[in-house]
Design a protein around this motif. Structure first.
Motif, PDB file in Angstrom:
ATOM      1  N   SER A 237       0.839  -1.699   0.209  1.00 43.21           N
ATOM      2  CA  SER A 237       0.013  -0.163   0.299  1.00 43.21           C
ATOM      3  C   SER A 237       1.055   1.017  -0.097  1.00 43.21           C
ATOM      4  CB  SER A 237      -0.770  -0.235   1.049  1.00 43.21           C
ATOM      5  OG  SER A 237      -1.378   0.544   1.307  1.00 43.21           O
ATOM      6  N   ARG A 238       1.880   1.379   0.857  1.00 38.32           N
ATOM      7  CA  ARG A 238       2.763   2.055   0.458  1.00 38.32           C
ATOM      8  C   ARG A 238       3.984   3.037  -0.784  1.00 38.32           C
ATOM      9  NH1 ARG A 238       6.076   2.535   6.302  1.00 38.32           N
ATOM     10  NH2 ARG A 238       3.898   2.954   8.053  1.00 38.32           N
ATOM     11  N   LEU A 239       4.045   1.787  -1.267  1.00 39.02           N
ATOM     12  CA  LEU A 239       4.696   1.551  -2.653  1.00 39.02           C
ATOM     13  C   LEU A 239       3.717   2.072  -3.642  1.00 39.02           C
ATOM     14  CD1 LEU A 239       6.969  -1.215  -2.183  1.00 39.02           C
ATOM     15  CD2 LEU A 239       7.661   0.515  -2.526  1.00 39.02           C
ATOM     16  N   GLY A 240       2.603   2.108  -2.800  1.00 36.19           N
ATOM     17  CA  GLY A 240       1.396   2.335  -4.124  1.00 36.19           C
ATOM     18  C   GLY A 240       1.098   3.946  -3.802  1.00 36.19           C
ATOM     19  N   GLU A 241       1.539   4.075  -2.606  1.00 35.38           N
ATOM     20  CA  GLU A 241       1.073   5.758  -2.718  1.00 35.38           C
ATOM     21  C   GLU A 241       2.290   6.472  -3.948  1.00 35.38           C
ATOM     22  OE1 GLU A 241       0.749   6.945   1.291  1.00 35.38           O
ATOM     23  OE2 GLU A 241      -1.328   4.769   1.795  1.00 35.38           O
ATOM     24  N   LEU A 242       3.991   5.793  -2.792  1.00 36.95           N
ATOM     25  CA  LEU A 242       4.432   6.635  -3.840  1.00 36.95           C
ATOM     26  C   LEU A 242       4.857   7.137  -5.084  1.00 36.95           C
ATOM     27  CD1 LEU A 242       7.970   4.651  -1.737  1.00 36.95           C
ATOM     28  CD2 LEU A 242       7.006   7.661  -2.120  1.00 36.95           C
ATOM     29  N   ARG A 243       4.331   5.349  -6.050  1.00 37.60           N
ATOM     30  CA  ARG A 243       3.923   5.789  -7.356  1.00 37.60           C
ATOM     31  C   ARG A 243       2.896   6.994  -8.014  1.00 37.60           C
ATOM     32  NH1 ARG A 243       0.258   3.159 -10.943  1.00 37.60           N
ATOM     33  NH2 ARG A 243       1.088   1.799 -12.794  1.00 37.60           N
ATOM     34  N   ASN A 244       1.981   6.539  -7.832  1.00 41.16           N
ATOM     35  CA  ASN A 244       0.765   8.300  -7.125  1.00 41.16           C
ATOM     36  C   ASN A 244       1.315   9.530  -6.994  1.00 41.16           C
ATOM     37  OD1 ASN A 244      -0.967   5.535  -8.226  1.00 41.16           O
ATOM     38  ND2 ASN A 244      -1.745   5.628  -6.312  1.00 41.16           N
ATOM     39  N   ASN A 245       2.563   9.418  -6.838  1.00 39.27           N
ATOM     40  CA  ASN A 245       3.045  10.813  -6.369  1.00 39.27           C
ATOM     41  C   ASN A 245       3.919  11.594  -7.312  1.00 39.27           C
ATOM     42  OD1 ASN A 245       3.188  10.130  -3.498  1.00 39.27           O
ATOM     43  ND2 ASN A 245       5.092  10.439  -3.707  1.00 39.27           N
ATOM     44  N   PRO A 246       3.066  13.276  -7.382  1.00 39.68           N
ATOM     45  CA  PRO A 246       3.617  13.768  -9.012  1.00 39.68           C
ATOM     46  C   PRO A 246       4.863  13.389  -9.617  1.00 39.68           C
ATOM     47  CG  PRO A 246       2.963  15.140  -6.498  1.00 39.68           C
ATOM     48  CD  PRO A 246       3.000  13.728  -6.233  1.00 39.68           C
ATOM     49  N   ASN A 247       6.042  12.706  -8.544  1.00 42.28           N
ATOM     50  CA  ASN A 247       7.202  12.661  -9.463  1.00 42.28           C
ATOM     51  C   ASN A 247       7.056  11.619  -8.912  1.00 42.28           C
ATOM     52  OD1 ASN A 247       9.713  12.937 -10.704  1.00 42.28           O
ATOM     53  ND2 ASN A 247      10.698  13.589  -8.797  1.00 42.28           N
ATOM     54  N   PRO A 248       6.756   9.944  -9.241  1.00 45.50           N
ATOM     55  CA  PRO A 248       6.949   8.647  -8.496  1.00 45.50           C
ATOM     56  C   PRO A 248       8.663   8.223  -8.986  1.00 45.50           C
ATOM     57  CG  PRO A 248       6.184   8.732 -11.008  1.00 45.50           C
ATOM     58  CD  PRO A 248       6.449  10.228 -10.298  1.00 45.50           C
ATOM     59  N   PRO A 249       9.213   7.336  -8.123  1.00 42.50           N
ATOM     60  CA  PRO A 249      10.346   6.815  -8.115  1.00 42.50           C
ATOM     61  C   PRO A 249      10.093   6.183  -9.148  1.00 42.50           C
ATOM     62  CG  PRO A 249       9.124   6.329  -6.075  1.00 42.50           C
ATOM     63  CD  PRO A 249       8.531   7.476  -6.350  1.00 42.50           C
ATOM     64  N   PHE A 250       9.962   5.261  -9.469  1.00 36.25           N
ATOM     65  CA  PHE A 250       9.806   3.756 -10.117  1.00 36.25           C
ATOM     66  C   PHE A 250       8.205   4.142 -10.734  1.00 36.25           C
ATOM     67  CE2 PHE A 250       9.104   2.021  -6.127  1.00 36.25           C
ATOM     68  CZ  PHE A 250       7.801   2.822  -5.655  1.00 36.25           C
ATOM     69  N   VAL A 251       7.788   2.829 -11.797  1.00 37.39           N
ATOM     70  CA  VAL A 251       6.915   2.561 -13.123  1.00 37.39           C
ATOM     71  C   VAL A 251       5.915   2.078 -11.628  1.00 37.39           C
ATOM     72  CG1 VAL A 251       5.977   1.637 -14.680  1.00 37.39           C
ATOM     73  CG2 VAL A 251       8.192   2.677 -15.182  1.00 37.39           C
ATOM     74  N   TYR A 252       5.963   0.680 -10.965  1.00 33.86           N
ATOM     75  CA  TYR A 252       5.232   0.665 -10.251  1.00 33.86           C
ATOM     76  C   TYR A 252       6.536  -0.159  -9.387  1.00 33.86           C
ATOM     77  CZ  TYR A 252       6.387  -4.105 -12.729  1.00 33.86           C
ATOM     78  OH  TYR A 252       7.313  -5.223 -13.505  1.00 33.86           O
TER      79      TYR A 252
ATOM     80  N   TYR B 152      -1.525  13.354 -13.639  1.00 34.29           N
ATOM     81  CA  TYR B 152      -1.630  13.605 -14.724  1.00 34.29           C
ATOM     82  C   TYR B 152       0.086  13.317 -15.445  1.00 34.29           C
ATOM     83  CZ  TYR B 152      -1.756  13.623 -19.898  1.00 34.29           C
ATOM     84  OH  TYR B 152      -1.281  13.130 -21.307  1.00 34.29           O
ATOM     85  N   ASN B 153      -0.036  14.501 -14.952  1.00 31.30           N
ATOM     86  CA  ASN B 153       2.160  13.730 -15.244  1.00 31.30           C
ATOM     87  C   ASN B 153       2.332  12.817 -14.527  1.00 31.30           C
ATOM     88  OD1 ASN B 153       1.874  16.560 -16.596  1.00 31.30           O
ATOM     89  ND2 ASN B 153       2.861  17.981 -14.877  1.00 31.30           N
ATOM     90  N   SER B 154       2.302  12.366 -13.875  1.00 31.05           N
ATOM     91  CA  SER B 154       2.710  11.246 -13.232  1.00 31.05           C
ATOM     92  C   SER B 154       2.369  10.393 -13.733  1.00 31.05           C
ATOM     93  CB  SER B 154       2.254  11.011 -10.994  1.00 31.05           C
ATOM     94  OG  SER B 154       2.277  10.207 -10.921  1.00 31.05           O
ATOM     95  N   TYR B 155       1.168  10.245 -13.529  1.00 36.23           N
ATOM     96  CA  TYR B 155       0.858   9.130 -15.288  1.00 36.23           C
ATOM     97  C   TYR B 155       1.683   9.268 -16.267  1.00 36.23           C
ATOM     98  CZ  TYR B 155      -1.748   6.900 -19.297  1.00 36.23           C
ATOM     99  OH  TYR B 155      -2.561   6.233 -20.158  1.00 36.23           O
ATOM    100  N   VAL B 156       1.889   9.927 -17.326  1.00 35.71           N
ATOM    101  CA  VAL B 156       3.009   9.967 -18.098  1.00 35.71           C
ATOM    102  C   VAL B 156       4.589   9.814 -17.843  1.00 35.71           C
ATOM    103  CG1 VAL B 156       3.809  11.780 -19.255  1.00 35.71           C
ATOM    104  CG2 VAL B 156       1.433  12.221 -18.802  1.00 35.71           C
ATOM    105  N   SER B 157       4.462  10.116 -16.729  1.00 31.65           N
ATOM    106  CA  SER B 157       6.238   9.590 -16.074  1.00 31.65           C
ATOM    107  C   SER B 157       6.378   7.991 -16.282  1.00 31.65           C
ATOM    108  CB  SER B 157       6.294  10.552 -15.111  1.00 31.65           C
ATOM    109  OG  SER B 157       6.101   9.832 -13.944  1.00 31.65           O
ATOM    110  N   LYS B 158       5.214   7.317 -15.819  1.00 33.01           N
ATOM    111  CA  LYS B 158       5.439   6.213 -15.262  1.00 33.01           C
ATOM    112  C   LYS B 158       5.177   5.470 -17.280  1.00 33.01           C
ATOM    113  CE  LYS B 158       1.928   5.851 -12.125  1.00 33.01           C
ATOM    114  NZ  LYS B 158       1.986   7.404 -11.985  1.00 33.01           N
ATOM    115  N   GLN B 159       4.568   6.470 -17.780  1.00 33.98           N
ATOM    116  CA  GLN B 159       4.384   5.598 -18.937  1.00 33.98           C
ATOM    117  C   GLN B 159       5.197   5.976 -20.008  1.00 33.98           C
ATOM    118  OE1 GLN B 159       1.033   3.682 -18.127  1.00 33.98           O
ATOM    119  NE2 GLN B 159       1.271   4.382 -20.673  1.00 33.98           N
ATOM    120  N   LYS B 160       5.902   6.984 -19.650  1.00 29.62           N
ATOM    121  CA  LYS B 160       7.527   6.871 -20.355  1.00 29.62           C
ATOM    122  C   LYS B 160       8.736   6.109 -19.868  1.00 29.62           C
ATOM    123  CE  LYS B 160       7.004  12.137 -21.071  1.00 29.62           C
ATOM    124  NZ  LYS B 160       8.102  13.142 -21.615  1.00 29.62           N
ATOM    125  N   GLY B 161       8.384   5.653 -18.533  1.00 30.03           N
ATOM    126  CA  GLY B 161       9.367   4.778 -17.759  1.00 30.03           C
ATOM    127  C   GLY B 161       8.826   2.942 -18.689  1.00 30.03           C
TER     128      GLY B 161
END
Length: 946
Positions: free
Chosen positions: A332-347, A651-660
């Motif tokens: 759950s914590r790692l999922g929250e990090l994934r949804n941050n404005p600047n996520p550290p990973f895709v998942y 949305y920018n968080s989503y884009v950064s993950k998609q790019k990754g």
């Protein structure tokens, strides 16, 4: 039991047992009293599973289960895999699996597949097998409403166990097929694996025994070497037979004894050794790169120094609950990090569980890095583990985790009498191979309810000290390039231990309701019933329609869909190109002022989802829920119409993950080929976007996409809402009035617009060059446009089925040139277009030969039509599939909505079986001549020229 619990925790379907008999559910308080002081007592196995051991050592497991009707799932499990191969046998455990389909005492050469196809059992889809390091499992579903078919099923299983012919001729013929399967596995991952496995599997035979084996051995081994493997390891004391399905257990047990209670001919059996890997004090770091690697992966392994012994005690089960709660909270914590404005990973996710080595467990933290930013992903994983170690979890997290686990086990429990047979088998396999317990779902449900409330947070917090260790630690980084050194990785691990900036986790308050005030209730103006098909249509006061069908196929399932004509077809080309990618990320913002993390917390304990979409011709939503969460489903529908958040950061968080995620996919030759071939076919189409790229995401227009969404969902009167499943009809009507009839609407009714573009047709041939491995791909497309009719539609389905049968026979079995040819066909009523697609992977040297064989089979279909035998195989497959589909909620949801979308009479469904029975060889030939003589578009992938 551990595997059952871990599957539950990750919301994967539990493979556990249930009984068809009515069972009195034990009161939770009484269960708690019974469980007290039973720490050393064993977990009881499911009493509805009949077990036994034959005189020769074969074990068997039997269970009566009525879903699906008239079907039984059979398994032969052999406790032998690639780990047992001698040095000159590498790959032969898997080769042996192949040979059981290529000649046995009672099914010579290809007769086995031929027979099963004749009764509707498809090779690959139904009939299958797999070989792993430690076991080989044969999978056979058989119709059980025919005594002869049931008898043949057990004869097949017996032949797999005892009666493989293993002739020189068939062994040598199968080499080509196995080598093609070997070829399909070539690529970046396999090249990288060779470099990291020696560290992940330190001093282990597992690192040297990948099931696919070695090419030089597969090409050159003598047939007697394979026969030696078969003699050593295909023996009764290493086998189990499993039968689960719609047959009484007495009959199944008699069949097993008749077919498998044979003398054990192996008087001096070879010792079945158990292999492991060695402990190591140092931290191993494997940094491996390959230019064709699609993703950047980070994995931390903290291997338990002790090989796990099976613990089937109540105390062991209690420990697993602790581990489940830990995994729930850390993820759950790692999922929250994934949804941050600047996520550290895709998942990212963590769990304590098995590794390659049987019995070796490890605490594992895994993430997909964005691009090549390994450091950010690794640091996030290490920091979250360290945060738990220092501060533990918080009480609110703990309560949510328990609530989630209880909700999921309750969902499975509610559907206990209607689980499909194939879902019940894995615990039996685990029991045979590893001695795992296999409790009933009733026992597991009661155990969860009695034990979870008693667990203390401190007990879960204490697990991290068992998990994290400096010895037996492995860090694995894989990607397209190395951007970090081993020293930097080790320095990071050491730095985090003393990093004073790591603070306790900050939890956010979860609101109690999605609505501050309920919407103004609408009314139901009219209800119409379709008695023949059992669905009703409500016309609401805002013009929306609700169509619902109550079923009892599953007790825990409600499926939902809503649709309206229009989609992106009504956008200008400029709007479409700017907004297409952005439309996919709008839901990342959340609804009703709740961001995605807060919404996930609110949804704790509820099993419900709603996903909006805007496709080419439609806008709509789909989703599902349990019966008890039906109101939440309606609430989410309402809020996705009216209160989608606008949040550029999300949305920018989503884009950064998609790019990754997408950044290096096109480096993979297969993805490159798919993209390049699509561009070739759609050349000149100004709305063609191709494979999404990071550059395309940079150009996407979030504001425009949000405006389009608002417009598309502003008029509920233009939508039809569909619900199929197990729900209270009165509640559904109540919620429809409150949450759907209250949606805004107008009198406007839209339609979709077909822009008239169609990809290239006729004779085209294009070759693409990418990759260095000796592997090619061939894609052959027969397509065109014609006015749809049901007869041609069914004939096209039959053409696809029959061509699949013929190409397995011609390309795989006779030419030994492919592993798995794929054929698909359809005739679309939506845009009056037809398509038959043939695709396969093969050696570059065989491309033209195999393409010619495929074209010849098409020509035979045109000039002669299929054989009566092959047509009957297709018919049997259609009828068997339809029999099962009629008892599935998704079938009815899709067919009712499709009939409305195409403005068809749904009563056509009742004619399907007659249409199948009446389909003739001439019908199929006529359709082949009509549709498959207008040319073929061929795309070929070849290795790069050196």
């Amino acid at each position: 039991m551990k595997k059952i619990l871990s599957l539950l925790l990750f919301a994967i379907i539990i493979s556990c047992n249930s009984t068809n008999q009515t069972t009195k559910i034990v009161d939770v308080k009484k269960v708690a009293e019974k469980v007290e002081n039973l720490n050393t007592s064993l977990i009881p196995d499911d009493p509805s599973v009949i077990r036994g051991t034959l005189s020769n050592g074969i074990k068997y497991y039997i269970k009566n289960n009525g879903k699906p009707e008239d079907k039984v799932e059979l398994r032969l499990v052999v406790n032998a895999g690639s780990i047992l191969e001698d040095d000159d046998q590498q790959g032969l455990a898997h080769f042996m699996e192949h040979m059981n389909f290529n000649g046995t005492k009672n099914f010579k050469k290809n007769e086995l597949v031929d027979y099963l196809q004749s009764i509707g059992v498809k090779f690959g889809m139904h009939l299958n097998a797999y070989t792993s390091f430690d076991e080989t499992v044969y999978i056979l579903p058989i119709p059980s409403d025919d005594k002869d078919k049931l008898e043949k099923g057990f004869q097949i299983l017996e032949d797999w166990a005892f009666n493989a012919l293993l002739t020189d001729e068939e062994i040598n013929k199968e080499r080509g097929v196995v080598l093609e399967e070997y070829r399909t596995g070539l690529g970046a991952e396999k090249r990288m694996m060779k470099n990291y496995l020696p560290k992940v599997l330190y001093n282990s035979k597992y690192a040297k025994r990948l099931p696919i084996g070695k090419k030089e051995i597969l090409e050159n081994f003598k047939p007697d070497v394979l026969r030696r493997f078969h003699k050593d390891w295909y023996r009764p004391d290493l086998m189990a037979v499993i039968a689960v399905g719609d047959v009484d257990v007495t009959t199944l047990e008699a069949k097993i004894k008749a077919h498998f209670d044979k003398p054990n001919k192996n008087k001096n059996p070879r010792y079945r050794e158990i292999f492991g890997d060695e402990n190591h004090k140092e931290t191993f770091v494997a940094i491996v790169s390959d230019k064709e690697a699609m993703f950047s992966q980070v994995e931390l392994m903290y291997k338990n120094p002790k090989i796990k012994t099976t613990d089937n005690t109540i105390k062991g089960a209690q420990k697993e609950l602790l581990e489940g709660l830990f995994a729930e909270m850390i993820n759950s914590r790692l999922g929250e990090l994934r949804n941050n404005p600047n996520p550290p990973f895709v998942y990212g996710f963590s769990f304590n569980g098995g590794t390659y080595v049987r019995g070796r467990e490890a605490y594992q933290s895994i993430a997909m890095a964005k691009g090549t930013d390994f450091v950010a992903a690794l640091k996030a994983l290490v920091e979250e583990n360290e945060r738990v170690k220092r501060y533990g979890f918080q009480q609110e997290e703990f309560e949510r985790a328990k609530k989630s686990m209880l909700a999921r086990i309750e969902k499975r429990y509610q559907n206990r009498a209607k689980q499909e047979s194939k879902r019940l088998i894995n615990p039996m396999i685990d029991n045979f191979l590893e001695g795992e317990s296999m409790p009933s779902l009733e026992w597991t449900y009661n155990f969860f309810n009695s034990e979870l409330p008693k667990i203390k947070l401190s007990e879960v917090n204490g697990l991290i000290k068992e998990y994290l260790r400096d010895d037996n630690r492995v860090v694995k980084l894989t990607g397209k390039e190395k951007t970090v050194t081993e020293k930097e990785v080790l320095d990071l691990l050491n730095f985090v231990k003393t990093d004073t900036t790591i603070k306790p986790y900050e939890d956010s308050k979860v609101q109690e309701s999605l609505f501050t005030s309920l919407p103004k209730k609408g009314t139901i103006l009219k209800e119409e019933k379709n008695e023949e098909y059992g669905f009703s249509t409500l016309t609401l006061s805002n013009g929306a329609k609700v169509i619902f069908k109550k079923t009892n196929f599953k007790d825990d399932e409600v499926l939902f869909k809503t649709e309206s004509y229009g989609g992106t077809s009504l956008l200008s080309t400029k709007e479409y190109l700017e907004a297409n990618l952005a439309l996919r990320g709008l839901s990342e913002a959340g609804i009703a002022g709740l961001n995605k993390n807060d919404l996930n917390k609110f949804m704790t304990g509820k099993i419900v989802r709603v996903r909006p979409f805007i496709s080419k011709f439609l806008e709509g939503m789909n989703g599902s829920s349990t019966p008890k969460d039906l109101e939440t489903l309606f609430q989410l529908i309402h809020l996705n119409f009216t209160q989608l958040n606008k949040d550029k950061e999300a949305y920018n968080s989503y884009v950064s993950k998609q790019k990754g995620f997408l950044g290096n996919l096109l480096a993979n030759p297969q993805f490159y080929f798919q993209d390049a071939f699509s561009k070739y076919q759609y050349e000149g189409y100004d709305r063609f976007t191709g494979f999404p790229t990071p550059e395309a995401y940079d150009k996407s227009n979030y504001n425009l996409a949000y405006e389009i969404y608002q417009q598309k969902f502003s008029n509920a009167g233009d939508f039809i809402f569909y619900f199929v499943g197990n729900f209270d009809v009165n509640k559904l009507k109540k919620y429809a009035s409150l949450y759907i009839a209250s949606l805004p609407s107008t009198e406007i009714r839209e339609n979709y617009k077909d822009d008239g573009f169609f990809p290239i047709t006729g004779n085209y041939n294009k070759t693409f060059y990418r990759g260095n491995d000796p592997k090619s791909m061939v894609n052959m497309i027969y397509r065109g446009q014609a006015t749809y009719n049901n007869k041609d539609g069914l004939a096209m389905d039959a053409l696809g089925e029959i061509m699949s049968i013929k190409l397995v026979e011609k390309l795989r079995e006779e030419a030994s040139g492919v592993y798995s040819p794929r054929v698909s066909s359809n005739f679309s009523e939506l845009n009056n277009s037809y398509r038959l697609n043939i695709s396969f992977s093969c050696g570059p040297e065989n491309v033209e030969k195999l393409k010619a064989i495929s074209e010849l089979e098409i020509l035979k279909m045109v000039n002669e039509g299929p054989s009566e035998k092959d047509l009957n195989k297709a018919k049997e497959a259609f009828l068997l599939s339809r029999k099962e589909q009629l008892k599935k909620n998704k079938f009815w949801l899709d067919n009712i909505s499709s009939a409305n979308f195409l403005k068809k009479d749904i009563s056509e469904l009742k004619d399907y079986e007659n249409q199948v029975h009446n389909l003739t060889v001439k019908d199929v030939q006529f359709t082949a001549k009509k549709f498959l003589t207008n040319g073929v578009v061929v795309g070929i992938l070849m290795p790069e020229k050196n």
